[in-house]
Write a protein that holds these residues in place. Structure first.
Motif, PDB file in Angstrom:
ATOM      1  N   GLU A   1       0.828  -1.211   0.000  1.00 38.50           N
ATOM      2  CA  GLU A   1       0.000   0.000   0.000  1.00 38.50           C
ATOM      3  C   GLU A   1       0.861   1.260   0.000  1.00 38.50           C
ATOM      4  O   GLU A   1       0.596   2.221   0.724  1.00 38.50           O
ATOM      5  CB  GLU A   1      -0.979  -0.018   1.176  1.00 38.50           C
ATOM      6  CG  GLU A   1      -1.944  -1.182   1.099  1.00 38.50           C
ATOM      7  CD  GLU A   1      -2.862  -1.309   2.297  1.00 38.50           C
ATOM      8  OE1 GLU A   1      -2.491  -0.846   3.401  1.00 38.50           O
ATOM      9  OE2 GLU A   1      -3.941  -1.893   2.132  1.00 38.50           O
ATOM     10  N   GLY A   2       1.924   1.217  -0.796  1.00 37.82           N
ATOM     11  CA  GLY A   2       2.772   2.388  -0.976  1.00 37.82           C
ATOM     12  C   GLY A   2       3.839   2.593   0.083  1.00 37.82           C
ATOM     13  O   GLY A   2       4.571   3.576   0.049  1.00 37.82           O
ATOM     14  N   LYS A   3       3.956   1.664   1.016  1.00 33.39           N
ATOM     15  CA  LYS A   3       4.951   1.842   2.086  1.00 33.39           C
ATOM     16  C   LYS A   3       6.368   1.510   1.609  1.00 33.39           C
ATOM     17  O   LYS A   3       7.320   2.121   2.040  1.00 33.39           O
ATOM     18  CB  LYS A   3       4.582   0.983   3.281  1.00 33.39           C
ATOM     19  CG  LYS A   3       3.218   1.361   3.845  1.00 33.39           C
ATOM     20  CD  LYS A   3       3.174   1.309   5.312  1.00 33.39           C
ATOM     21  CE  LYS A   3       1.876   1.699   5.955  1.00 33.39           C
ATOM     22  NZ  LYS A   3       0.861   2.316   5.197  1.00 33.39           N
ATOM     23  N   VAL A   4       6.503   0.512   0.732  1.00 32.48           N
ATOM     24  CA  VAL A   4       7.813   0.163   0.166  1.00 32.48           C
ATOM     25  C   VAL A   4       7.846   0.742  -1.249  1.00 32.48           C
ATOM     26  O   VAL A   4       7.259   0.191  -2.169  1.00 32.48           O
ATOM     27  CB  VAL A   4       8.041  -1.363   0.133  1.00 32.48           C
ATOM     28  CG1 VAL A   4       9.421  -1.674  -0.430  1.00 32.48           C
ATOM     29  CG2 VAL A   4       7.895  -1.955   1.520  1.00 32.48           C
ATOM     30  N   THR A   5       8.518   1.863  -1.395  1.00 26.15           N
ATOM     31  CA  THR A   5       8.528   2.586  -2.665  1.00 26.15           C
ATOM     32  C   THR A   5       9.797   2.295  -3.465  1.00 26.15           C
ATOM     33  O   THR A   5      10.753   1.702  -2.963  1.00 26.15           O
ATOM     34  CB  THR A   5       8.460   4.101  -2.416  1.00 26.15           C
ATOM     35  OG1 THR A   5       9.646   4.484  -1.711  1.00 26.15           O
ATOM     36  CG2 THR A   5       7.225   4.483  -1.626  1.00 26.15           C
ATOM     37  N   THR A   6       9.795   2.764  -4.696  1.00 24.62           N
ATOM     38  CA  THR A   6      10.977   2.651  -5.540  1.00 24.62           C
ATOM     39  C   THR A   6      12.169   3.328  -4.879  1.00 24.62           C
ATOM     40  O   THR A   6      13.280   2.807  -4.896  1.00 24.62           O
ATOM     41  CB  THR A   6      10.704   3.286  -6.915  1.00 24.62           C
ATOM     42  OG1 THR A   6       9.552   2.646  -7.482  1.00 24.62           O
ATOM     43  CG2 THR A   6      11.879   3.115  -7.843  1.00 24.62           C
ATOM     44  N   SER A   7      11.952   4.473  -4.264  1.00 23.46           N
ATOM     45  CA  SER A   7      13.068   5.169  -3.618  1.00 23.46           C
ATOM     46  C   SER A   7      13.586   4.402  -2.400  1.00 23.46           C
ATOM     47  O   SER A   7      14.771   4.466  -2.087  1.00 23.46           O
ATOM     48  CB  SER A   7      12.695   6.604  -3.248  1.00 23.46           C
ATOM     49  OG  SER A   7      11.631   6.634  -2.358  1.00 23.46           O
ATOM     50  N   ALA A   8      12.723   3.632  -1.730  1.00 24.18           N
ATOM     51  CA  ALA A   8      13.186   2.799  -0.619  1.00 24.18           C
ATOM     52  C   ALA A   8      14.128   1.716  -1.139  1.00 24.18           C
ATOM     53  O   ALA A   8      15.178   1.457  -0.556  1.00 24.18           O
ATOM     54  CB  ALA A   8      12.004   2.166   0.117  1.00 24.18           C
ATOM     55  N   TRP A   9      13.761   1.083  -2.254  1.00 21.03           N
ATOM     56  CA  TRP A   9      14.618   0.084  -2.873  1.00 21.03           C
ATOM     57  C   TRP A   9      15.947   0.711  -3.278  1.00 21.03           C
ATOM     58  O   TRP A   9      17.011   0.129  -3.062  1.00 21.03           O
ATOM     59  CB  TRP A   9      13.968  -0.504  -4.122  1.00 21.03           C
ATOM     60  CG  TRP A   9      12.906  -1.523  -3.871  1.00 21.03           C
ATOM     61  CD1 TRP A   9      11.560  -1.309  -3.945  1.00 21.03           C
ATOM     62  CD2 TRP A   9      13.068  -2.901  -3.545  1.00 21.03           C
ATOM     63  NE1 TRP A   9      10.900  -2.488  -3.681  1.00 21.03           N
ATOM     64  CE2 TRP A   9      11.801  -3.473  -3.433  1.00 21.03           C
ATOM     65  CE3 TRP A   9      14.191  -3.711  -3.336  1.00 21.03           C
ATOM     66  CZ2 TRP A   9      11.597  -4.812  -3.130  1.00 21.03           C
ATOM     67  CZ3 TRP A   9      13.991  -5.042  -3.036  1.00 21.03           C
ATOM     68  CH2 TRP A   9      12.712  -5.585  -2.933  1.00 21.03           C
ATOM     69  N   LEU A  10      15.867   1.889  -3.876  1.00 17.88           N
ATOM     70  CA  LEU A  10      17.074   2.573  -4.337  1.00 17.88           C
ATOM     71  C   LEU A  10      18.005   2.904  -3.182  1.00 17.88           C
ATOM     72  O   LEU A  10      19.221   2.736  -3.283  1.00 17.88           O
ATOM     73  CB  LEU A  10      16.695   3.845  -5.103  1.00 17.88           C
ATOM     74  CG  LEU A  10      17.828   4.594  -5.776  1.00 17.88           C
ATOM     75  CD1 LEU A  10      18.566   3.706  -6.769  1.00 17.88           C
ATOM     76  CD2 LEU A  10      17.286   5.827  -6.477  1.00 17.88           C
ATOM     77  N   SER A  11      17.451   3.334  -2.062  1.00 21.19           N
ATOM     78  CA  SER A  11      18.301   3.666  -0.911  1.00 21.19           C
ATOM     79  C   SER A  11      18.992   2.418  -0.356  1.00 21.19           C
ATOM     80  O   SER A  11      20.145   2.485   0.073  1.00 21.19           O
ATOM     81  CB  SER A  11      17.510   4.384   0.174  1.00 21.19           C
ATOM     82  OG  SER A  11      16.570   3.531   0.774  1.00 21.19           O
TER      83      SER A  11
END
Length: 86
Positions: A63-73
């Motif tokens: 539900e949007g908690k794990v975002t693309t930017s989280a993966w990138l970080s």
């Protein structure tokens, strides 16, 4: 989920919050191969980049908690740690 409300989290933290094993995450996301749990572990630690389709699927499931930017970080953190070891 109260501590996760409206905040971006890493894939690992989301999995742990859900009390899921690496094998469970791999199965839920349709990760195949010889050792799906190990593949998930590599994604989760940033050792390898997950396919964009998996990133999108987990963002939807979480539900949007794990975002693309989280993966990138996560990936950037792994690469930074590797560059310091050299």
């Amino acid at each position: 989920y109260s501590i996760m409300a409206n905040q971006q989290i890493t894939p690992k933290r989301w999995r742990q919050h859900r009390n899921m094993s690496m094998a469970g995450m791999a199965a839920m996301l349709g990760i195949g191969g010889k050792n799906p749990a190990r593949t998930w572990q590599r994604y989760e630690t940033g050792a390898i980049e997950p396919p964009l389709s998996l990133v999108a699927r987990l963002e939807m499931i979480s539900e949007g908690k794990v975002t693309t930017s989280a993966w990138l970080s996560v990936r950037q953190g792994f690469l930074a740690a590797m560059s310091q070891e050299v």
